[in-house]
Design a protein around this motif. Structure first.
Motif, mmCIF file in Angstrom:
data_model
loop_
_atom_site.group_PDB
_atom_site.id
_atom_site.type_symbol
_atom_site.label_atom_id
_atom_site.label_comp_id
_atom_site.label_asym_id
_atom_site.label_seq_id
_atom_site.Cartn_x
_atom_site.Cartn_y
_atom_site.Cartn_z
ATOM 1 N N ARG A 3 -83.332 -3.031 -14.788
ATOM 2 C CA ARG A 3 -84.428 -2.208 -15.290
ATOM 3 C C ARG A 3 -85.312 -3.004 -16.236
ATOM 4 N NH1 ARG A 3 -80.435 1.907 -15.390
ATOM 5 N NH2 ARG A 3 -80.029 1.500 -17.595
ATOM 6 N N ALA A 4 -84.684 -3.833 -17.080
ATOM 7 C CA ALA A 4 -85.461 -4.669 -17.997
ATOM 8 C C ALA A 4 -86.344 -5.635 -17.217
ATOM 9 C CB ALA A 4 -84.526 -5.437 -18.936
ATOM 10 N N GLU A 5 -85.796 -6.217 -16.159
ATOM 11 C CA GLU A 5 -86.565 -7.166 -15.356
ATOM 12 C C GLU A 5 -87.717 -6.470 -14.638
ATOM 13 O OE1 GLU A 5 -87.690 -10.845 -14.490
ATOM 14 O OE2 GLU A 5 -86.023 -10.278 -15.814
ATOM 15 N N GLU A 6 -87.504 -5.241 -14.210
ATOM 16 C CA GLU A 6 -88.597 -4.480 -13.604
ATOM 17 C C GLU A 6 -89.718 -4.266 -14.615
ATOM 18 O OE1 GLU A 6 -86.971 -0.875 -12.123
ATOM 19 O OE2 GLU A 6 -85.916 -1.829 -10.446
ATOM 20 N N GLY A 7 -89.345 -3.978 -15.858
ATOM 21 C CA GLY A 7 -90.355 -3.809 -16.903
ATOM 22 C C GLY A 7 -91.131 -5.084 -17.149
ATOM 23 N N ARG A 8 -90.437 -6.213 -17.138
ATOM 24 C CA ARG A 8 -91.117 -7.498 -17.327
ATOM 25 C C ARG A 8 -92.108 -7.772 -16.198
ATOM 26 N NH1 ARG A 8 -85.543 -9.030 -18.406
ATOM 27 N NH2 ARG A 8 -85.244 -9.039 -20.677
ATOM 28 N N GLU A 9 -91.669 -7.512 -14.975
ATOM 29 C CA GLU A 9 -92.539 -7.791 -13.831
ATOM 30 C C GLU A 9 -93.779 -6.900 -13.852
ATOM 31 O OE1 GLU A 9 -92.418 -10.252 -11.649
ATOM 32 O OE2 GLU A 9 -90.753 -10.990 -12.876
ATOM 33 N N THR A 10 -93.600 -5.648 -14.257
ATOM 34 C CA THR A 10 -94.752 -4.748 -14.356
ATOM 35 C C THR A 10 -95.726 -5.241 -15.421
ATOM 36 O OG1 THR A 10 -93.421 -2.865 -13.654
ATOM 37 C CG2 THR A 10 -95.473 -2.385 -14.832
ATOM 38 N N ALA A 11 -95.191 -5.636 -16.582
ATOM 39 C CA ALA A 11 -96.047 -6.136 -17.658
ATOM 40 C C ALA A 11 -96.724 -7.438 -17.263
ATOM 41 C CB ALA A 11 -95.221 -6.338 -18.926
ATOM 42 N N ARG A 12 -95.988 -8.285 -16.566
ATOM 43 C CA ARG A 12 -96.570 -9.552 -16.134
ATOM 44 C C ARG A 12 -97.737 -9.314 -15.171
ATOM 45 N NH1 ARG A 12 -93.563 -14.640 -13.036
ATOM 46 N NH2 ARG A 12 -95.460 -15.861 -12.726
ATOM 47 N N ALA A 13 -97.587 -8.371 -14.279
ATOM 48 C CA ALA A 13 -98.660 -8.064 -13.334
ATOM 49 C C ALA A 13 -99.915 -7.608 -14.074
ATOM 50 C CB ALA A 13 -98.206 -6.999 -12.348
ATOM 51 N N GLY A 14 -99.717 -6.959 -15.218
ATOM 52 C CA GLY A 14 -100.852 -6.477 -15.984
ATOM 53 C C GLY A 14 -101.622 -7.566 -16.701
ATOM 54 N N CYS A 26 -94.077 -10.481 -25.083
ATOM 55 C CA CYS A 26 -92.688 -10.074 -24.803
ATOM 56 C C CYS A 26 -91.814 -9.943 -26.044
ATOM 57 C CB CYS A 26 -92.042 -11.084 -23.848
ATOM 58 S SG CYS A 26 -92.681 -10.996 -22.171
ATOM 59 N N GLY A 27 -92.186 -10.617 -27.136
ATOM 60 C CA GLY A 27 -91.332 -10.563 -28.329
ATOM 61 C C GLY A 27 -89.970 -11.193 -28.098
ATOM 62 N N ILE A 28 -89.937 -12.383 -27.507
ATOM 63 C CA ILE A 28 -88.672 -13.041 -27.181
ATOM 64 C C ILE A 28 -88.003 -13.541 -28.457
ATOM 65 C CG2 ILE A 28 -87.567 -14.906 -25.893
ATOM 66 C CD1 ILE A 28 -90.005 -14.839 -23.994
ATOM 67 N N ARG A 29 -86.720 -13.262 -28.583
ATOM 68 C CA ARG A 29 -85.913 -13.739 -29.708
ATOM 69 C C ARG A 29 -84.727 -14.527 -29.163
ATOM 70 N NH1 ARG A 29 -83.733 -8.822 -32.143
ATOM 71 N NH2 ARG A 29 -83.002 -10.128 -33.856
ATOM 72 N N LEU A 30 -84.533 -15.710 -29.703
ATOM 73 C CA LEU A 30 -83.387 -16.551 -29.349
ATOM 74 C C LEU A 30 -82.445 -16.583 -30.537
ATOM 75 C CD1 LEU A 30 -81.953 -18.568 -27.466
ATOM 76 C CD2 LEU A 30 -83.336 -20.377 -28.519
ATOM 77 N N GLN A 31 -81.247 -16.058 -30.355
ATOM 78 C CA GLN A 31 -80.259 -16.026 -31.424
ATOM 79 C C GLN A 31 -79.200 -17.093 -31.163
ATOM 80 O OE1 GLN A 31 -79.066 -11.865 -31.145
ATOM 81 N NE2 GLN A 31 -80.309 -11.383 -32.933
ATOM 82 N N LEU A 32 -78.898 -17.855 -32.191
ATOM 83 C CA LEU A 32 -77.903 -18.918 -32.105
ATOM 84 C C LEU A 32 -76.639 -18.460 -32.813
ATOM 85 C CD1 LEU A 32 -80.255 -21.908 -33.069
ATOM 86 C CD2 LEU A 32 -79.949 -20.802 -30.840
ATOM 87 N N GLU A 33 -75.509 -18.624 -32.153
ATOM 88 C CA GLU A 33 -74.264 -18.147 -32.729
ATOM 89 C C GLU A 33 -73.135 -19.118 -32.426
ATOM 90 O OE1 GLU A 33 -72.659 -14.934 -29.541
ATOM 91 O OE2 GLU A 33 -74.558 -14.398 -30.492
ATOM 92 N N ALA A 34 -72.047 -18.957 -33.145
ATOM 93 C CA ALA A 34 -70.884 -19.818 -32.959
ATOM 94 C C ALA A 34 -70.126 -19.424 -31.696
ATOM 95 C CB ALA A 34 -69.952 -19.710 -34.170
ATOM 96 N N ARG A 80 -78.228 -16.640 -27.264
ATOM 97 C CA ARG A 80 -78.399 -15.288 -26.726
ATOM 98 C C ARG A 80 -79.874 -14.922 -26.857
ATOM 99 N NH1 ARG A 80 -74.570 -11.235 -26.368
ATOM 100 N NH2 ARG A 80 -73.143 -12.489 -27.626
ATOM 101 N N ALA A 81 -80.465 -14.323 -25.836
ATOM 102 C CA ALA A 81 -81.890 -13.985 -25.872
ATOM 103 C C ALA A 81 -82.121 -12.506 -25.612
ATOM 104 C CB ALA A 81 -82.660 -14.807 -24.849
ATOM 105 N N THR A 82 -83.120 -11.970 -26.299
ATOM 106 C CA THR A 82 -83.580 -10.606 -26.077
ATOM 107 C C THR A 82 -85.103 -10.603 -26.075
ATOM 108 O OG1 THR A 82 -83.642 -10.059 -28.432
ATOM 109 C CG2 THR A 82 -81.579 -9.630 -27.265
ATOM 110 N N ASP A 83 -85.695 -9.564 -25.540
ATOM 111 C CA ASP A 83 -87.124 -9.327 -25.721
ATOM 112 C C ASP A 83 -87.343 -7.826 -25.793
ATOM 113 O OD1 ASP A 83 -87.077 -8.372 -23.110
ATOM 114 O OD2 ASP A 83 -88.157 -10.055 -22.251
ATOM 115 N N LYS A 84 -88.587 -7.396 -25.843
ATOM 116 C CA LYS A 84 -88.856 -5.965 -26.038
ATOM 117 C C LYS A 84 -88.426 -5.133 -24.842
ATOM 118 C CE LYS A 84 -93.668 -5.816 -24.397
ATOM 119 N NZ LYS A 84 -95.060 -5.527 -24.798
#
Length: 200
Positions: A3-14, A26-34, A80-84
């Motif tokens: 579902r998240a990927e569908e949202g990305r593709e829709t936004a990208r098309a826009g 997209c608000g991409i966040r890269l979190q670094l952890e042990a 680990r990565a997240t976006d909106k």
């Protein structure tokens, strides 16, 4: 994730053909952890299966990885990565080492699902910043070309690294810092000595 990927593709098309403009929204966040018991299985999967963005070209068995991480002076970093739109999950793993002059990226690999999203560039930018803050001069990255990992070599060239040996690419620590990357890096590595590095 689907579902998240569908949202990305829709936004990208826009955003039409301007992919960088899309990434900036997209608000991409890269979190670094042990490395920990909670993420170890996913890391083992990455180091066994990653091909295109596997910088050393090495596939570690569980036992081989454990042996490498038991060597003195190595520092595993889990990404680990997240976006909106949602959570990418654990998408990267690196093994760092340091000497008086260098931060050495002994190994680094990323899931193909973040390819082209500049998350790999953001991590290298963070490493360059770490080297600068610790008064180290060089960032050195191990890269062994295989038939399948040419995209990893292209990332290093895009980041400004130059080839200095058969398996070595280097960058002067102060020579490349790109704050315009559409990725926010957060060091949240409890129990890891690199946790002294601040968010950039």
């Amino acid at each position: 994730m689907y579902r998240a990927e569908e949202g990305r593709e829709t936004a990208r098309a826009g955003t039409g053909s301007d992919y960088d403009a899309f990434l900036c929204t997209c608000g991409i966040r890269l979190q670094l952890e042990a490395l920990s018991d909670s993420n170890r299985l996913r890391v083992e999967e990455l180091v066994q299966r990653t091909n295109q963005l596997n910088f050393s070209g090495t596939h570690y068995s569980r036992e081989q990885l454990r042996a490498v991480l038991e060597q003195p002076g190595v520092e595993p970093v889990v990404m680990r990565a997240t976006d909106k739109f949602g959570d990418y999950g654990i998408i990267g793993f690196a093994i760092l080492a340091r000497n008086q002059r260098e931060v050495v990226v002994r190994d680094m690999m990323f899931s193909c699902r973040i390819q082209g999203k500049k998350i790999d560039l953001a991590f290298l930018d963070w490493v360059a910043g770490l080297a600068g803050r610790e008064n180290r001069v060089i960032v050195r990255c191990v890269y062994r070309e295989t038939q399948r990992n040419k995209p990893a070599g292209e990332v290093l060239l895009q980041a400004g690294f130059g080839k200095t040996g058969p398996e070595a690419f280097e960058l002067e620590a102060g020579a490349w810092r790109r704050h315009d990357l559409p990725v926010r890096v957060e060091a949240v590595m409890q129990g890891l000595s690199l946790s002294r590095a601040v968010v950039v």
